[in-house]
Design an enzyme around this catalytic site. Sequence first.
Site, short mmCIF file in Angstrom:
data_model
loop_
_atom_site.label_atom_id
_atom_site.label_comp_id
_atom_site.label_asym_id
_atom_site.label_seq_id
_atom_site.Cartn_x
_atom_site.Cartn_y
_atom_site.Cartn_z
N CYS A 116 4.76 -34.82 6.74
CA CYS A 116 5.79 -35.87 6.85
C CYS A 116 7.17 -35.36 6.45
CB CYS A 116 5.41 -37.09 6.02
SG CYS A 116 3.78 -37.70 6.42
N HIS A 257 11.29 -41.40 4.66
CA HIS A 257 10.07 -41.31 5.46
C HIS A 257 9.43 -42.69 5.50
CE1 HIS A 257 6.26 -40.31 7.02
NE2 HIS A 257 5.62 -40.38 5.87
N ASN A 287 3.40 -45.01 10.16
CA ASN A 287 3.75 -43.67 9.69
C ASN A 287 3.54 -42.67 10.83
OD1 ASN A 287 3.80 -41.13 8.51
ND2 ASN A 287 2.57 -41.71 6.73
#
Length: 330
Positions: A116, A257, A287
């Site tokens: 990520c 994020h 996500n």
Amino acid sequence: MPTRSTVILGTGSYAPERVLTNEDLSRMVDTSDEWIRARSGIRERRIAAAGEATSDLAVQAARRALEDAGVGAADIDLLIVATVTPDYPMPSTACVVQHKLGVPSAAACFDMNAACSGFIYALDTACALIGSGRYRKALVIGAEKLSSVVDWQDRGTCLLFGDGAGAAVVGPGDKPGTGLIGTRLGALGEDTDLLCIPGGGSRSPTTAESFGRGDHFIKMKGKEVFKLAVRVMEEAARDILEQHGLAATQIGLVIPHQANLRIIDAIAQYLELPVERFFVNVDRYGNTSAASIPIALDEARRAGRIKPGDLTLLVAFGAGLTYGSALIRW
Ligand code: UT7
């Protein structure tokens, strides 16, 4: 730090058409829209078509970024794809994207795996290489087809992840003090097991048994990752602000994020910033790992939330465990 300023010349993003809602998920596993929204803030996520690979998503985002920058594929001499869901274990997705876009053979093309945090790692690398004067124009892409590694029977993970891609074109700037003005990257390698895909690599090549155990799927200790994400992202944000003698209130927009709305809320609270100062689209995409920040960055720019002279803070945390923060002056 780069010896000359390196700036983002354009951005683009792409999300596959198919929407998977929480209602849809509640027909697949024992969960509910209410639970998912309350625990994560996610309402829906995008899922790539069966024949659509990570490179296909990357190419769409890259075309939009090139158009936005007014730069042709022929001008790119550095292409980095941040991803944990490459088209193949070998060759790199960057080489597949290079061919599809028509980026010249003299361009350096490689993938970067920092999960990520991948886009911030790739952006820092591209800016350093351009700042050194060895490359002229870079295409930096974060792209994921996480739906291909999600266990759709594991309610503890399947609610979180989605597919998508975001891209930025990076080149030398002519105004000192603009562009990527600082980064803070790091990793906590002692905690690799908290978020991983245990099978399919050299440690545990895929066998009938490992496949049966589902070792090719994402495994996550959600609670532990959650707590670390809040602490480490807050620290990464504080560190870079301190390094540059800035107060959090001087940041126009934070692009965190997009993993969980509760994580974003907690960081906003610890940094004592109103949550409105944070760009949020986790409700629509879930996500998307390395794609999360460049999609958000592109949407923020196109929505007019970033103006010339503004300071933007990017901050991420992911498998590795990796983390990163970056400061951009527009
Ligand atoms: O990109 C960076 C990496 N990822 C992240 O940052 C994600 C970090 N983690 C999270 O976002 C959260 O941990 C989740 C959203 C995944 C889970 O939320 P949680 O508040 O940590 O829930 P939990 O795993 O502690 O589970 C609480 C309860 C459990 O039931 P009991 O033991 O209390 O009876 C779970 O079995 O909720 C249950 N549960 C669910 N219930 C309905 C777990 N998943 C679900 C579900 N639907 N999908």
